[in-house]
Motif scaffolding. Structure first.
Motif, mmCIF file in Angstrom:
data_model
loop_
_atom_site.group_PDB
_atom_site.id
_atom_site.type_symbol
_atom_site.label_atom_id
_atom_site.label_comp_id
_atom_site.label_asym_id
_atom_site.label_seq_id
_atom_site.Cartn_x
_atom_site.Cartn_y
_atom_site.Cartn_z
ATOM 1 N N SER A 132 0.828 -1.202 0.000
ATOM 2 C CA SER A 132 0.000 0.000 0.000
ATOM 3 C C SER A 132 0.868 1.260 0.000
ATOM 4 N N TRP A 145 2.215 1.860 -3.544
ATOM 5 C CA TRP A 145 1.244 2.473 -4.448
ATOM 6 C C TRP A 145 1.001 3.936 -4.075
ATOM 7 N N HIS A 193 -5.420 4.919 -2.334
ATOM 8 C CA HIS A 193 -4.654 4.200 -1.316
ATOM 9 C C HIS A 193 -4.568 4.958 0.001
ATOM 10 N N THR A 227 -8.054 4.215 1.517
ATOM 11 C CA THR A 227 -8.205 2.815 1.894
ATOM 12 C C THR A 227 -7.684 2.571 3.300
#
Length: 131
Positions: free
Chosen positions: A32, A35, A90, A93
């Protein structure tokens, strides 16, 4: 531990333990974070590419060079949009994953409180109805 026994651990310790039991991946995991960094880098690179394309198109009189600069600028804008989407996806998230775990924990605490209240409730019918 039975519902009638007092709890000895703190609320924060229970939250950390229950988070581990849920097996929710850490938002700062390497994939994560990769990204997230890629999205930020792509945003910055796209802006630099679009800015350099602006100077290419305005510092020449050759139409072929100007068209190359326009194509370079459109590529930079596209890279910025994709980078922003990756970064936003991201970063949200990780936040929403933690928020959902927190909501789950708070609902479990509320359910525990309601169960304890029902266990302590006088069933003789002399007390008033809860509001």
């Amino acid at each position: 531990m039975t519902p009638t026994e007092p709890r000895t651990d703190s609320r924060a310790d229970r939250f950390v333990r229950e988070l581990a039991e849920l097996r929710i991946p850490d938002p700062a995991a390497t994939r994560s974070a990769l990204w997230l960094r890629l999205g930020g880098t792509l945003m910055a690179a796209g802006l630099l590419l679009a800015l350099s394309a602006y100077f290419v198109t305005h510092n020449t009189q050759n139409p072929l060079d100007q068209r190359d600069g326009l194509a370079l600028g459109l590529g930079g804008i596209a890279a910025t949009v994709v980078g922003a989407a990756l970064f936003l996806r991201h970063s949200l998230t990780g936040f929403l994953r933690f928020w959902m775990a927190r909501q789950s924990h708070d609902l479990a605490v509320l359910a525990d409180r309601l169960c304890e209240r029902d266990l302590n409730h006088d069933l003789t019918g002399t007390d008033t109805a809860p509001r």
